[in-house]
Design an enzyme around this catalytic site. Structure first.
Site: not given
Ligand SMILES: *Cc1c(COP(=O)(O)O)cnc(C)c1O
Length: 382
Positions: A329-331, A372
């Protein structure tokens, strides 16, 4: 090595799914849960077992445990409905969460639940009003310093307050039933139970002086699953804990309740994932970043602070090297292991399967719904 934990037959089923199904997914091996349940029952023949539903609320898991005669520890009315829908009678259910809305207590009571756990004055008031006459466990605070996933601080109260709550409950028409505790999840230090049982015994005696006879001791969960850090087998836990009970209570042993979650279902799960990307931050970087299609938000939240270290297995052989394992994910928090150096084969490639062993507990139930856009973690029961 760790892969040997599963029989060839079990591994065959996992691999078959790995070949045909889109990853990530959890495979739950129901036979392993059955074996574990039998082991709990044989090791603690005197105890009533309440499976902590939160560990893995899969319907197949619940039905299996229902058929094996288990009772259930629930944390919410939603878990309650799920268990009741499977035909489990409310006498087999304990509402173990000390934090609950008055209307949920009422709902549970109306649906037949008569066993609750509390640790505060406000909650005793709610119980007296919404669940009159019910049996109550009073949860005593534990330190849980040696647990890999501590549940301390948030739950339970100081012994003196326990005694006050017992009296308050008795005066309000509830039935003070016993003392409960949880020594912390994945508790590798067996002596934690010694201290907890001593504390419980002290409270039994204290209440006896006040002419309130408590009947039961709820020892919660805390039994370990096999991860990277070694633990003693359940039989050793049982032997020691049984000895502590005798030591502290003598011949006057109360009814014993156990609420295993992780220890019952943890080892029975294998999470199958795929390598999405392997990269380095510079040409000379010595570490490889391995990004898998499963991460902290899709089932591996217990890797937070690298608390739980799952054994990770791939089918590639040969020389291994350090990796940082991260999710898709984009975290930037979505990194499972960075400080602890996992070693994976140098030949590992994009598309290879990565198997996370002993992931039967606290994975699917913790998986996010849509972060996401990734769907929640699927389960296949075999
Ligand atoms: C979470 C929980 C359990 C299960 O704990 P494990 O360490 O997974 O065995 C048992 N009882 C209560 C009250 C819990 O909150």
């Amino acid at each position: 090595m760790y892969r040997d934990y599963y029989s060839d037959e079990e591994w065959g089923k996992i691999q078959q799914l790995a070949q045909t199904e889109e990853t990530p997914f959890l495979v739950v091996l129901l036979d392993m849960i059955k074996t574990k349940f039998d082991e709990f029952r044989d090791s603690f023949p005197y105890a009533k077992i309440y499976y902590a539903v939160k560990a893995n609320p899969g319907v197949e898991v619940l039905s299996l445990l229902r058929d094996l005669g288990s009772n259930f520890d629930i944390a919410s009315v939603y878990e309650l409905d799920k268990v009741l829908a499977l035909g489990v009678s409310p006498e087999r259910i304990s509402f173990g969460n000390t934090i609950k809305k008055a209307r949920h207590v009422r709902e549970a009571y109306e649906k037949g639940v008569r066993l609750f756990v509390t640790d505060s004055e406000a909650d005793v008031k709610i119980l007296a009003k919404e669940a009159p006459g019910s049996k109550i466990f009073f949860r005593v605070l534990m330190e849980a310093l040696t647990a890999d996933w501590p549940l301390s601080r948030k739950f339970g109260c100081q012994p003196r307050m326990v005694t006050e709550l017992v009296s308050q409950a008795a005066d309000a028409g509830l039935e003070p039933f016993g003392i409960s505790f949880h020594v912390g999840s994945q508790q590798r230090e067996i002596s934690a139970w010694d201290a907890a049982i001593a504390k419980a015994n002290y409270l039994f005696e204290w209440m006896e002086e006040e002419h309130i006879h408590l009947k039961a001791m709820n020892m919660g969960g805390g039994f370990p699953a096999d991860y990277l850090s070694k633990t003693n087998p359940l039989s050793v836990y049982a032997e020691e804990i049984t000895r502590y009970i005798g030591l502290h209570f003598g011949d006057d042993t109360p009814e014993i309740y156990l609420e295993p979650g992780r220890g019952l279902v943890g080892e029975a799960g294998v999470l199958v994932s795929e390598v999405v990307l392997i990269s380095k931050k510079s040409k000379t970087d010595l570490k490889r970043w391995v990004y898998t299609d499963v991460g902290k938000f899709s089932g591996l939240i217990e890797t937070m602070d690298e608390s739980i270290k799952y054994p990770v297995y791939t089918e590639k052989n040969g020389e291994t090297g350090d990796v940082i394992l991260a999710g898709p994910t984009c975290d930037s928090q979505d990194i499972m292991y960075e400080d602890f150096k996992y070693q994976l084969p140098m030949g590992l490639e994009i598309g290879d399967k990565v198997y996370w062993l002993s992931t039967g507990a606290y994975t699917t139930s913790y998986s996010s719904v849509e972060f996401n856009g990734f769907p929640p973690l699927k389960t296949y029961f075999v």
